[in-house]
Design a protein around this motif. Structure first.
Motif, mmCIF file in Angstrom:
data_model
loop_
_atom_site.group_PDB
_atom_site.id
_atom_site.type_symbol
_atom_site.label_atom_id
_atom_site.label_comp_id
_atom_site.label_asym_id
_atom_site.label_seq_id
_atom_site.Cartn_x
_atom_site.Cartn_y
_atom_site.Cartn_z
ATOM 1 N N TYR A 7 0.861 -1.180 0.000
ATOM 2 C CA TYR A 7 0.000 0.000 0.000
ATOM 3 C C TYR A 7 0.899 1.232 0.000
ATOM 4 C CZ TYR A 7 -3.873 -3.030 1.415
ATOM 5 O OH TYR A 7 -4.828 -4.002 1.472
ATOM 6 N N PHE A 8 0.484 2.271 -0.719
ATOM 7 C CA PHE A 8 1.261 3.503 -0.777
ATOM 8 C C PHE A 8 0.371 4.711 -0.517
ATOM 9 C CE2 PHE A 8 4.078 0.770 -3.326
ATOM 10 C CZ PHE A 8 5.296 1.063 -2.728
ATOM 11 N N MET A 9 0.973 5.742 0.057
ATOM 12 C CA MET A 9 0.276 7.001 0.295
ATOM 13 C C MET A 9 1.297 8.133 0.218
ATOM 14 S SD MET A 9 -1.849 8.186 3.698
ATOM 15 C CE MET A 9 -3.268 7.177 3.335
ATOM 16 N N LEU A 10 0.858 9.295 -0.259
ATOM 17 C CA LEU A 10 1.737 10.459 -0.300
ATOM 18 C C LEU A 10 2.041 10.928 1.119
ATOM 19 C CD1 LEU A 10 0.049 12.487 -3.177
ATOM 20 C CD2 LEU A 10 2.188 11.220 -3.308
ATOM 21 N N ILE A 11 3.273 11.374 1.354
ATOM 22 C CA ILE A 11 3.672 11.811 2.688
ATOM 23 C C ILE A 11 2.804 12.959 3.196
ATOM 24 C CG2 ILE A 11 5.547 12.826 4.036
ATOM 25 C CD1 ILE A 11 7.513 11.253 2.418
ATOM 26 N N PRO A 12 2.525 14.022 2.403
ATOM 27 C CA PRO A 12 1.678 15.102 2.936
ATOM 28 C C PRO A 12 0.289 14.626 3.326
ATOM 29 C CG PRO A 12 2.855 15.853 0.972
ATOM 30 C CD PRO A 12 3.069 14.381 1.065
ATOM 31 N N GLU A 13 -0.318 13.750 2.506
ATOM 32 C CA GLU A 13 -1.649 13.266 2.851
ATOM 33 C C GLU A 13 -1.608 12.418 4.112
ATOM 34 O OE1 GLU A 13 -5.511 10.955 0.941
ATOM 35 O OE2 GLU A 13 -3.531 10.650 0.058
ATOM 36 N N ALA A 14 -0.581 11.585 4.257
ATOM 37 C CA ALA A 14 -0.465 10.763 5.455
ATOM 38 C C ALA A 14 -0.379 11.634 6.702
ATOM 39 C CB ALA A 14 0.776 9.864 5.346
ATOM 40 N N ALA A 15 0.442 12.691 6.647
ATOM 41 C CA ALA A 15 0.586 13.581 7.803
ATOM 42 C C ALA A 15 -0.727 14.290 8.109
ATOM 43 C CB ALA A 15 1.702 14.592 7.538
ATOM 44 N N GLN A 16 -1.425 14.739 7.077
ATOM 45 C CA GLN A 16 -2.706 15.421 7.310
ATOM 46 C C GLN A 16 -3.723 14.485 7.946
ATOM 47 O OE1 GLN A 16 -3.978 17.134 3.599
ATOM 48 N NE2 GLN A 16 -2.371 18.689 3.585
ATOM 49 N N LEU A 17 -3.761 13.227 7.498
ATOM 50 C CA LEU A 17 -4.704 12.278 8.060
ATOM 51 C C LEU A 17 -4.351 11.933 9.508
ATOM 52 C CD1 LEU A 17 -5.312 9.875 5.038
ATOM 53 C CD2 LEU A 17 -6.872 11.585 5.959
ATOM 54 N N VAL A 18 -3.070 11.858 9.828
ATOM 55 C CA VAL A 18 -2.655 11.616 11.210
ATOM 56 C C VAL A 18 -3.162 12.727 12.121
ATOM 57 C CG1 VAL A 18 -0.646 11.608 12.743
ATOM 58 C CG2 VAL A 18 -0.648 10.191 10.688
ATOM 59 N N ILE A 19 -2.992 13.974 11.698
ATOM 60 C CA ILE A 19 -3.434 15.103 12.511
ATOM 61 C C ILE A 19 -4.948 15.082 12.688
ATOM 62 C CG2 ILE A 19 -3.587 17.627 12.574
ATOM 63 C CD1 ILE A 19 -0.860 17.694 11.155
ATOM 64 N N GLN A 20 -5.677 14.771 11.623
ATOM 65 C CA GLN A 20 -7.141 14.728 11.711
ATOM 66 C C GLN A 20 -7.610 13.558 12.573
ATOM 67 O OE1 GLN A 20 -9.095 15.982 7.690
ATOM 68 N NE2 GLN A 20 -7.037 15.281 7.199
ATOM 69 N N ALA A 21 -6.931 12.419 12.475
ATOM 70 C CA ALA A 21 -7.305 11.274 13.293
ATOM 71 C C ALA A 21 -7.138 11.597 14.771
ATOM 72 C CB ALA A 21 -6.463 10.056 12.906
ATOM 73 N N GLY A 22 -6.043 12.279 15.110
ATOM 74 C CA GLY A 22 -5.832 12.657 16.505
ATOM 75 C C GLY A 22 -6.949 13.519 17.045
ATOM 76 N N ALA A 23 -7.524 14.359 16.188
ATOM 77 C CA ALA A 23 -8.612 15.247 16.631
ATOM 78 C C ALA A 23 -9.902 14.472 16.881
ATOM 79 C CB ALA A 23 -8.851 16.336 15.588
ATOM 80 N N MET A 24 -10.045 13.276 16.273
ATOM 81 C CA MET A 24 -11.270 12.491 16.452
ATOM 82 C C MET A 24 -11.190 11.534 17.631
ATOM 83 S SD MET A 24 -12.498 11.532 12.579
ATOM 84 C CE MET A 24 -11.035 10.580 12.194
ATOM 85 N N ALA A 25 -10.010 11.376 18.227
ATOM 86 C CA ALA A 25 -9.804 10.356 19.253
ATOM 87 C C ALA A 25 -10.630 10.643 20.502
ATOM 88 C CB ALA A 25 -8.327 10.279 19.612
ATOM 89 N N ARG A 26 -11.095 9.561 21.117
ATOM 90 C CA ARG A 26 -11.826 9.644 22.386
ATOM 91 C C ARG A 26 -11.101 8.889 23.496
ATOM 92 N NH1 ARG A 26 -13.231 13.112 20.039
ATOM 93 N NH2 ARG A 26 -15.302 13.716 19.267
ATOM 94 N N GLY A 27 -10.049 8.156 23.144
ATOM 95 C CA GLY A 27 -9.276 7.422 24.127
ATOM 96 C C GLY A 27 -9.127 5.967 23.755
ATOM 97 N N GLY A 28 -7.876 5.551 23.426
ATOM 98 C CA GLY A 28 -7.620 4.168 23.050
ATOM 99 C C GLY A 28 -8.007 3.819 21.637
ATOM 100 N N ASP A 29 -8.319 4.802 20.805
ATOM 101 C CA ASP A 29 -8.754 4.533 19.432
ATOM 102 C C ASP A 29 -7.571 4.047 18.585
ATOM 103 O OD1 ASP A 29 -11.549 6.297 19.414
ATOM 104 O OD2 ASP A 29 -9.958 7.188 20.610
ATOM 105 N N LEU A 30 -7.863 3.076 17.735
ATOM 106 C CA LEU A 30 -6.894 2.630 16.740
ATOM 107 C C LEU A 30 -7.451 2.989 15.367
ATOM 108 C CD1 LEU A 30 -4.371 1.203 15.784
ATOM 109 C CD2 LEU A 30 -5.571 -0.979 15.994
ATOM 110 N N PHE A 31 -6.826 3.969 14.732
ATOM 111 C CA PHE A 31 -7.296 4.439 13.429
ATOM 112 C C PHE A 31 -6.478 3.790 12.320
ATOM 113 C CE2 PHE A 31 -8.347 8.044 16.274
ATOM 114 C CZ PHE A 31 -9.717 8.088 16.054
ATOM 115 N N VAL A 32 -7.167 3.384 11.286
ATOM 116 C CA VAL A 32 -6.534 2.784 10.114
ATOM 117 C C VAL A 32 -6.852 3.665 8.922
ATOM 118 C CG1 VAL A 32 -6.406 0.769 8.629
ATOM 119 C CG2 VAL A 32 -6.784 0.478 11.076
ATOM 120 N N LEU A 33 -5.836 4.074 8.199
ATOM 121 C CA LEU A 33 -6.029 4.955 7.057
ATOM 122 C C LEU A 33 -6.351 4.141 5.806
ATOM 123 C CD1 LEU A 33 -3.168 7.555 7.576
ATOM 124 C CD2 LEU A 33 -5.425 7.440 8.614
#
Length: 685
Positions: free
Chosen positions: A490-516
């Motif tokens: 699987y491949f993803m562009l570095i800028p998009e990966a970083a943006q998704l990481v930041i957005q995932a952190g904003a959705m967290a409620r505690g102990g969440d495992l996010f998969v892109l």
């Protein structure tokens, strides 16, 4: 020739004047011309000189002088005329509008016969025309005299007659380096239309127009197009013998500015993956804007891009932590140059240094942590197990503990798809890091630190990834080395990966495992062949012995899989973002996990590979050092492990399972009536 020589001398003399004298010349010219502009505006409004004179001399003096003073205050005279752009002209129009409003108010206050508003509006048009025409004329004069226009602009075609293409055409005409010839677009509604002064033609006429206009290059102005469609266009244009460039993608276009600098070569990254989704602003800024942020591993591929994305969101302060002096220096230097007004603190050291991490969080008042520091290269970590465990496991433990102790609001772990059913130590240590963050979330109060994990696949162009390796091999004449013909990733562009990481952190409620959502996997062999084609070469094979570049298969490396997965199970649910999924996967009770990790770190110091693998397997039960290869080399999933009393107990009564595990580790004896998994027995003994 004498005239051209005199023009050149005069232009060089003007250019050699001190900056202050150049500004005075421009102001003097405007002070002479603007009163005449004002008089012309009044005469157009009332074509009678006697009636116009009744307003007195004050308006004809006040308005032009005010115009010059305000233009000077707004920096219009500080612009270099040779490089004047549309932005400066727009600013001039706004300034003139403010001057006109002020003139009307002054005239109304001090004169019973106020100036006609329509006359002032006419003055705005005439004055702006004068300022624009005079600057453009001087620019043309200076460029002709200094040889800046000696080279003919390069004719180019623009593929994509949308908003991006129109803005690009306007920018290219203003800058003079390229001369847009026409647009190409397959949309029926745009056929034979005129956009930004250029005709829109069908794509099948590219070869015909190139022959008529000496056009040698097409610019793709399609930032949101899918990689599959981009591949089709690139191949079609190259078949016509033309060069292809592209406008930056939506991810790279972080602002609205489109200039010739937005044009770049088509990279292999543009032809892989899928069309990016712009970040959701409310998620993107939630954990960053106005906050103190720490990025560990700040000099790495993901860490450095996280830093760039964070800086665009105006944090209160950004702290960088990396153990590589050069990497830390490089990213700090780049960030200070691009964002000089943001508070930036660079810390040289390891995430395993608990005292250093505690000092950063305490003194920096850090609100958000992005933990990207980890050893990630599978063969290197496989050959250096002890250090891989220390950095990846102990580092995660230090960050998790320090975040809780210093009341960090959000703590995000950057994980990897290699943590899923790992076949190597690197992947297994990242799975342990996930378990550490899950345990930290379980033992944290509702108002405490919010922990979450984000699983990434491969990021295109990251250090040590296959694309930079292929580029180096192509430059050195080959061959391109691939471990196995069926390897997919699987491949993803570095800028998009970083943006998704930041957005995932904003959705967290505690102990969440996010998969892109990483899109469709890519066959590495196909990637290699695409890169050979992009380099203008052909593959050397048995059927084509005269080819330029050979592809060689060298066999799977220790711990390498034919394919990667993003989930251990199939239990996922959607999130607020279309590219982010929430996964539900097993966890280990915090007390039992702490005992297992303590034992792992002790065993790691022995540097005994078999003991280390057993200790890892006691924590990550699905860890399997053997690669999964089926008949004919095709990738297969491993057979499901037989359930045990311990696994069933852990799923149904986690507290009892925890007591059972601690008893085993402390007494090294299995309680009567319960069967201990083989991996745990090997560690407890």
């Amino acid at each position: 020739m004498p005239l051209q020589s005199n023009i050149a001398r005069l232009s060089h003399r003007m250019l050699s004047l001190p900056r202050a004298k150049k500004i005075l010349l421009m102001m003097a010219a405007d002070l002479l011309a603007l009163p005449l502009c004002f008089l012309g505006a009044m005469l157009l409004r009332v074509p009678d000189l006697q009636i116009v004179s009744q307003y007195g001399w004050l308006p004809y003096l006040f308005t032009p002088v005010a115009t010059v003073l305000v233009l000077a205050a707004c920096g219009v005279y500080g612009a270099v005329i040779r490089f004047i752009d549309i932005g400066m002209l727009l600013r001039t129009g706004v300034v003139l509008a403010l001057v006109i409003v002020a003139s009307f108010l002054v005239a109304s206050a001090y004169d019973s016969t106020s100036l006609p508003r329509s006359g002032l509006v006419i003055y705005w048009f005439i004055a702006l025309s004068w300022i624009t025409a005079s600057r453009l004329s001087v620019r043309a004069f200076l460029r002709s005299g200094t040889g800046m226009t000696a080279s003919r602009p390069e004719p180019v075609g623009i593929y994509g007659a949308g908003e991006t293409g129109a803005r690009l055409a306007q920018a290219l005409r203003a800058e003079g380096r390229y001369a847009p010839v026409c647009f190409f677009d397959d949309k029926r509604e745009l056929k034979s239309r005129n956009v930004a002064g250029l005709k829109v033609l069908r794509a099948d006429r590219i070869g015909e127009i190139a022959a008529q206009t000496d056009m040698r290059m097409i610019v793709l102005a399609l930032p949101a197009v899918s990689p599959a469609r981009r591949r089709e266009l690139v191949h079609a244009i190259r078949r016509e013998g033309l060069a292809v460039k592209t406008v930056n993608s939506l991810v790279e276009l972080s602002d609205d500015a489109i200039t010739s600098r937005s044009i770049r070569d088509v990279k292999i990254e543009d032809l892989l993956g899928r069309a990016p989704v712009p970040p959701q602003r409310e998620l993107f800024a939630a954990c960053v804007r106005g906050k103190g942020v720490l990025v560990t591993g700040a000099g790495g591929s993901i860490g450095s891009e996280l830093c760039r994305q964070v800086m665009t969101l105006a944090p209160r302060a950004l702290h960088l932590l990396d153990h590589s002096e050069f990497a830390l220096y490089s990213i700090e230097h780049e960030l200070r140059d691009r964002w000089p007004h943001v508070r930036l603190h660079a810390h040289l050291g390891s995430v395993c240094d608990a005292a250093l991490v505690s000092h950063i969080l305490r003194t920096g008042a850090v609100d958000t942590v992005y933990h990207a520091a980890a050893y990630k290269h599978v063969p290197v970590v496989e050959a250096n197990m002890a250090e891989g465990i220390r950095n990846n496991v102990l580092g995660a433990q230090v960050i998790a503990d320090a975040a809780r102790a210093h009341e960090v609001q959000t703590c995000v772990l950057i994980s990897t798809d290699k943590a899923v059913r790992p076949t190597n130590i690197m992947g297994a240590t990242k799975r342990v890091a996930e378990l550490i963050f899950q345990a930290a979330a379980e033992t944290t109060d509702a108002d405490g630190t919010t922990y979450c994990m984000v699983r990434l696949g491969n990021v295109l162009g990251s250090s040590g990834s296959v694309i930079p390796l292929f580029r180096r091999q192509i430059e050195s004449g080959g061959p391109l080395t691939i471990t196995h013909p069926d390897v997919i990733r699987y491949f993803m562009l570095i800028p998009e990966a970083a943006q998704l990481v930041i957005q995932a952190g904003a959705m967290a409620r505690g102990g969440d495992l996010f998969v892109l959502d990483m899109g469709e996997p890519v066959r590495i062999l196909d990637l290699a062949r695409s890169m050979i084609e992009m380099a203008g070469m052909t593959e050397k094979t048995a059927d084509n012995p005269g080819g330029d570049m050979e592809i060689s298969f060298i066999g799977l490396r220790p711990g390498e899989k034919l394919y990667e997965e993003l989930l251990i199970g199939d239990n996922t649910r959607p999130s607020r973002h279309p590219r982010i999924l929430c996964a539900n996967e097993y966890s280990v009770h915090p007390l039992l996990l702490a005992k297992l990790i303590e034992r792992l770190l002790v065993i790691a110091r022995s540097n005994d590979p078999s003991l280390i693998r057993s200790a890892i397997k006691a924590i990550v039960t699905e860890y399997s050092p053997e690669p999964w290869v089926g008949q004919g080399g095709a990738p297969t999933r491993p057979a499901a492990q037989p359930d045990s009393a311990y696994r069933r107990l852990r799923s149904r009564r986690p507290a009892a399972a925890m007591l059972f595990g601690v008893a085993v580790l402390q007494t090294r004896r299995v309680p009567p009536g319960l069967r201990l998994p083989a991996n745990l027995v090997s560690v407890s003994h």
